[in-house]
Scaffold this motif. Structure first.
Motif, PDB file in Angstrom:
ATOM      1  N   ASP A 230     -96.575 -34.101  51.259  1.00 17.57           N
ATOM      2  CA  ASP A 230     -98.010 -34.197  51.513  1.00 17.57           C
ATOM      3  C   ASP A 230     -98.768 -35.010  50.461  1.00 17.57           C
ATOM      4  OD1 ASP A 230     -97.653 -32.162  49.648  1.00 17.57           O
ATOM      5  OD2 ASP A 230     -99.359 -30.998  50.375  1.00 17.57           O
ATOM      6  N   GLU A 231     -98.188 -35.272  49.300  1.00 19.98           N
ATOM      7  CA  GLU A 231     -98.841 -36.104  48.292  1.00 19.98           C
ATOM      8  C   GLU A 231     -98.429 -37.562  48.497  1.00 19.98           C
ATOM      9  OE1 GLU A 231     -98.855 -34.561  44.210  1.00 19.98           O
ATOM     10  OE2 GLU A 231     -98.022 -32.694  45.038  1.00 19.98           O
ATOM     11  N   ALA A 232     -99.395 -38.372  48.892  1.00 25.21           N
ATOM     12  CA  ALA A 232     -99.118 -39.766  49.255  1.00 25.21           C
ATOM     13  C   ALA A 232     -98.488 -40.554  48.116  1.00 25.21           C
ATOM     14  CB  ALA A 232    -100.404 -40.444  49.730  1.00 25.21           C
ATOM     15  N   ILE A 233     -98.908 -40.321  46.896  1.00 27.08           N
ATOM     16  CA  ILE A 233     -98.376 -41.080  45.765  1.00 27.08           C
ATOM     17  C   ILE A 233     -96.901 -40.765  45.537  1.00 27.08           C
ATOM     18  CG2 ILE A 233     -99.082 -39.438  43.960  1.00 27.08           C
ATOM     19  CD1 ILE A 233     -99.324 -43.223  43.608  1.00 27.08           C
ATOM     20  N   ILE A 234     -96.522 -39.508  45.716  1.00 26.30           N
ATOM     21  CA  ILE A 234     -95.111 -39.127  45.562  1.00 26.30           C
ATOM     22  C   ILE A 234     -94.300 -39.715  46.713  1.00 26.30           C
ATOM     23  CG2 ILE A 234     -93.483 -37.190  45.542  1.00 26.30           C
ATOM     24  CD1 ILE A 234     -95.603 -35.613  44.002  1.00 26.30           C
ATOM     25  N   ARG A 235     -94.858 -39.692  47.916  1.00 32.17           N
ATOM     26  CA  ARG A 235     -94.189 -40.296  49.075  1.00 32.17           C
ATOM     27  C   ARG A 235     -93.927 -41.782  48.817  1.00 32.17           C
ATOM     28  NH1 ARG A 235     -97.645 -38.126  52.915  1.00 32.17           N
ATOM     29  NH2 ARG A 235     -98.602 -40.128  53.320  1.00 32.17           N
ATOM     30  N   LEU A 236     -94.945 -42.471  48.274  1.00 34.86           N
ATOM     31  CA  LEU A 236     -94.814 -43.899  47.976  1.00 34.86           C
ATOM     32  C   LEU A 236     -93.747 -44.132  46.907  1.00 34.86           C
ATOM     33  CD1 LEU A 236     -95.978 -46.724  48.534  1.00 34.86           C
ATOM     34  CD2 LEU A 236     -97.577 -46.316  46.652  1.00 34.86           C
TER      35      LEU A 236
ATOM     36  N   VAL B  79     -85.806 -46.039  54.520  1.00 32.70           N
ATOM     37  CA  VAL B  79     -86.784 -45.012  54.862  1.00 32.70           C
ATOM     38  C   VAL B  79     -87.301 -45.341  56.262  1.00 32.70           C
ATOM     39  CG1 VAL B  79     -88.968 -43.914  54.256  1.00 32.70           C
ATOM     40  CG2 VAL B  79     -87.383 -44.629  52.450  1.00 32.70           C
ATOM     41  N   VAL B  80     -86.937 -44.494  57.225  1.00 36.56           N
ATOM     42  CA  VAL B  80     -87.280 -44.774  58.620  1.00 36.56           C
ATOM     43  C   VAL B  80     -88.530 -44.040  59.081  1.00 36.56           C
ATOM     44  CG1 VAL B  80     -84.934 -45.381  59.295  1.00 36.56           C
ATOM     45  CG2 VAL B  80     -85.672 -42.995  59.453  1.00 36.56           C
ATOM     46  N   GLY B  81     -88.996 -43.070  58.294  1.00 33.88           N
ATOM     47  CA  GLY B  81     -90.201 -42.338  58.676  1.00 33.88           C
ATOM     48  C   GLY B  81     -90.768 -41.551  57.521  1.00 33.88           C
ATOM     49  N   GLU B  82     -92.088 -41.378  57.550  1.00 32.21           N
ATOM     50  CA  GLU B  82     -92.784 -40.615  56.518  1.00 32.21           C
ATOM     51  C   GLU B  82     -93.872 -39.777  57.171  1.00 32.21           C
ATOM     52  OE1 GLU B  82     -94.365 -42.875  53.193  1.00 32.21           O
ATOM     53  OE2 GLU B  82     -93.105 -44.562  53.784  1.00 32.21           O
ATOM     54  N   THR B  83     -94.130 -38.632  56.563  1.00 27.31           N
ATOM     55  CA  THR B  83     -95.228 -37.788  57.021  1.00 27.31           C
ATOM     56  C   THR B  83     -95.674 -36.893  55.881  1.00 27.31           C
ATOM     57  OG1 THR B  83     -95.966 -36.178  58.668  1.00 27.31           O
ATOM     58  CG2 THR B  83     -93.684 -35.986  57.920  1.00 27.31           C
ATOM     59  N   GLY B  84     -96.867 -36.367  56.020  1.00 30.28           N
ATOM     60  CA  GLY B  84     -97.381 -35.407  55.051  1.00 30.28           C
ATOM     61  C   GLY B  84     -97.425 -34.006  55.620  1.00 30.28           C
ATOM     62  N   ARG B  85     -96.888 -33.835  56.817  1.00 31.99           N
ATOM     63  CA  ARG B  85     -96.936 -32.541  57.504  1.00 31.99           C
ATOM     64  C   ARG B  85     -95.532 -32.067  57.884  1.00 31.99           C
ATOM     65  NH1 ARG B  85    -101.751 -30.922  59.815  1.00 31.99           N
ATOM     66  NH2 ARG B  85    -100.554 -29.885  61.440  1.00 31.99           N
ATOM     67  N   GLY B  86     -95.294 -30.771  57.710  1.00 31.61           N
ATOM     68  CA  GLY B  86     -93.997 -30.202  58.030  1.00 31.61           C
ATOM     69  C   GLY B  86     -93.664 -30.230  59.507  1.00 31.61           C
ATOM     70  N   ASP B  87     -94.672 -29.969  60.365  1.00 29.39           N
ATOM     71  CA  ASP B  87     -94.411 -29.969  61.807  1.00 29.39           C
ATOM     72  C   ASP B  87     -94.087 -31.379  62.298  1.00 29.39           C
ATOM     73  OD1 ASP B  87     -97.049 -30.645  61.206  1.00 29.39           O
ATOM     74  OD2 ASP B  87     -97.927 -29.550  62.879  1.00 29.39           O
ATOM     75  N   HIS B  88     -94.707 -32.384  61.695  1.00 31.06           N
ATOM     76  CA  HIS B  88     -94.403 -33.769  62.077  1.00 31.06           C
ATOM     77  C   HIS B  88     -93.008 -34.177  61.590  1.00 31.06           C
ATOM     78  CE1 HIS B  88     -98.974 -34.813  62.356  1.00 31.06           C
ATOM     79  NE2 HIS B  88     -98.564 -34.016  63.323  1.00 31.06           N
ATOM     80  N   ALA B  89     -92.555 -33.560  60.506  1.00 34.10           N
ATOM     81  CA  ALA B  89     -91.225 -33.884  59.972  1.00 34.10           C
ATOM     82  C   ALA B  89     -90.145 -33.605  61.009  1.00 34.10           C
ATOM     83  CB  ALA B  89     -90.958 -33.085  58.699  1.00 34.10           C
ATOM     84  N   ILE B  90     -90.248 -32.461  61.668  1.00 36.65           N
ATOM     85  CA  ILE B  90     -89.248 -32.117  62.693  1.00 36.65           C
ATOM     86  C   ILE B  90     -89.272 -33.141  63.817  1.00 36.65           C
ATOM     87  CG2 ILE B  90     -88.581 -30.408  64.432  1.00 36.65           C
ATOM     88  CD1 ILE B  90     -89.669 -28.259  62.497  1.00 36.65           C
ATOM     89  N   ASP B  91     -90.478 -33.501  64.262  1.00 36.13           N
ATOM     90  CA  ASP B  91     -90.601 -34.500  65.341  1.00 36.13           C
ATOM     91  C   ASP B  91     -90.002 -35.840  64.916  1.00 36.13           C
ATOM     92  OD1 ASP B  91     -91.920 -32.589  66.868  1.00 36.13           O
ATOM     93  OD2 ASP B  91     -93.920 -33.295  66.304  1.00 36.13           O
ATOM     94  N   LEU B  92     -90.298 -36.260  63.688  1.00 42.49           N
ATOM     95  CA  LEU B  92     -89.759 -37.535  63.200  1.00 42.49           C
ATOM     96  C   LEU B  92     -88.235 -37.509  63.134  1.00 42.49           C
ATOM     97  CD1 LEU B  92     -92.122 -38.636  60.267  1.00 42.49           C
ATOM     98  CD2 LEU B  92     -91.715 -39.826  62.428  1.00 42.49           C
ATOM     99  N   VAL B  93     -87.688 -36.406  62.642  1.00 38.79           N
ATOM    100  CA  VAL B  93     -86.238 -36.311  62.530  1.00 38.79           C
ATOM    101  C   VAL B  93     -85.596 -36.342  63.915  1.00 38.79           C
ATOM    102  CG1 VAL B  93     -84.339 -34.784  61.835  1.00 38.79           C
ATOM    103  CG2 VAL B  93     -86.234 -35.198  60.269  1.00 38.79           C
TER     104      VAL B  93
ATOM    105  N   LYS C 117     -94.424 -27.035  50.192  1.00 39.27           N
ATOM    106  CA  LYS C 117     -95.815 -26.762  50.576  1.00 39.27           C
ATOM    107  C   LYS C 117     -96.393 -27.979  51.281  1.00 39.27           C
ATOM    108  CE  LYS C 117     -96.077 -22.939  47.940  1.00 39.27           C
ATOM    109  NZ  LYS C 117     -95.878 -21.659  48.482  1.00 39.27           N
ATOM    110  N   MET C 118     -96.607 -27.836  52.605  1.00 36.73           N
ATOM    111  CA  MET C 118     -97.212 -28.914  53.389  1.00 36.73           C
ATOM    112  C   MET C 118     -98.094 -28.302  54.460  1.00 36.73           C
ATOM    113  SD  MET C 118     -94.204 -31.714  54.128  1.00 36.73           S
ATOM    114  CE  MET C 118     -92.941 -30.535  54.577  1.00 36.73           C
ATOM    115  N   PRO C 119     -99.095 -29.037  54.908  1.00 39.50           N
ATOM    116  CA  PRO C 119     -99.907 -28.534  56.022  1.00 39.50           C
ATOM    117  C   PRO C 119     -99.122 -28.572  57.334  1.00 39.50           C
ATOM    118  CG  PRO C 119    -100.680 -30.702  55.301  1.00 39.50           C
ATOM    119  CD  PRO C 119     -99.599 -30.283  54.356  1.00 39.50           C
ATOM    120  N   GLY C 120     -99.548 -27.777  58.291  1.00 41.67           N
ATOM    121  CA  GLY C 120     -98.916 -27.751  59.607  1.00 41.67           C
ATOM    122  C   GLY C 120     -97.739 -26.810  59.666  1.00 41.67           C
ATOM    123  N   MET C 121     -96.830 -26.949  58.732  1.00 43.89           N
ATOM    124  CA  MET C 121     -95.638 -26.101  58.652  1.00 43.89           C
ATOM    125  C   MET C 121     -95.034 -26.332  57.270  1.00 43.89           C
ATOM    126  SD  MET C 121     -92.122 -26.473  60.873  1.00 43.89           S
ATOM    127  CE  MET C 121     -92.850 -25.993  62.428  1.00 43.89           C
TER     128      MET C 121
END
Length: 193
Positions: free
Chosen positions: A12-18, A31-45, A58-62
């Motif tokens: 969820d922290e954009a700077i760490i993701r970058l 890196v084929v996908g990125e998200t800041g939300r746990g629920d979106h992570a499952i969809d992306l995977v 700790k992420m929003p959504g899940m």
């Protein structure tokens, strides 16, 4: 030349993701996908079929542990947990959720890369063991049906065990089928000598 390891990052922290993306790409990962939300992570995977999912807890959504439980449970990808929290109970929860490696922020590249290799190696072993177990179970079932067919041939047609085995083999070869398929027909009463 082998294809690069495909990674989805859920942080969820954009700077760490970058930072993660930059480190991974410099090391030859894709890196084929990125998200800041746990629920979106499952969809992306599910959508992108990566080799590895790097999840923050700790992420929003899940939260990442719930996402890890789904991703690991469905054997979608290896899971590496990356978090600022190092409490013993969280490490155990991550392990129980199916995480194959755990890394505490702030991290160094020298810590991240071995954790990735460990997670990928463990995932490969788990998948191989599950396949081996499935193969063994299938062979056991085939063996059981063959034994039942031999028993039926011996009881109902007065064959010896060797004769019943030869009948199954010859019938399988002549019909270009597997022996257990022929045996299934014998057990089902669809085939007699």
């Amino acid at each position: 030349m082998s294809k690069p390891v495909r990674v989805v990052i859920a942080e969820d922290e954009a700077i760490i993701r970058l930072d993660l993306r930059e480190i991974l790409e410099e090391e030859g990962y894709e890196v084929v996908g990125e998200t800041g939300r746990g629920d979106h992570a499952i969809d992306l995977v599910r959508e992108l079929n990566p080799d590895l999912a790097i999840l923050d807890i700790k992420m929003p959504g899940m939260d990442g542990l719930t996402a890890a439980r789904t991703i690991a449970g469905e054997r979608l990808a290896a899971v590496l947990i990356l978090t600022a929290f190092s409490q013993h109970d969280l490490v155990e929860q991550a392990r129980d959720a199916g995480a194959l490696a755990y890394l505490v922020k702030p991290f160094q590249t020298s810590d991240l890369l071995p954790a990735i290799v460990t997670a990928l190696g463990r995932f490969e072993q788990i998948v191989a063991l599950e396949q081996e177990n499935a193969d063994l179970a299938e062979r056991l079932e085939a063996r059981k049906i063959i034994d039942r067919a031999k028993g039926r041939l011996m009881d109902e047609h007065g064959m010896t065990e060797a004769d019943s085995w030869r009948f199954l083999q010859k019938t399988a070869m002549n019909s270009r089928r597997k022996i257990h398929e022929v045996a299934n027909d014998v057990v089902g009463g669809l085939l007699t000598p």
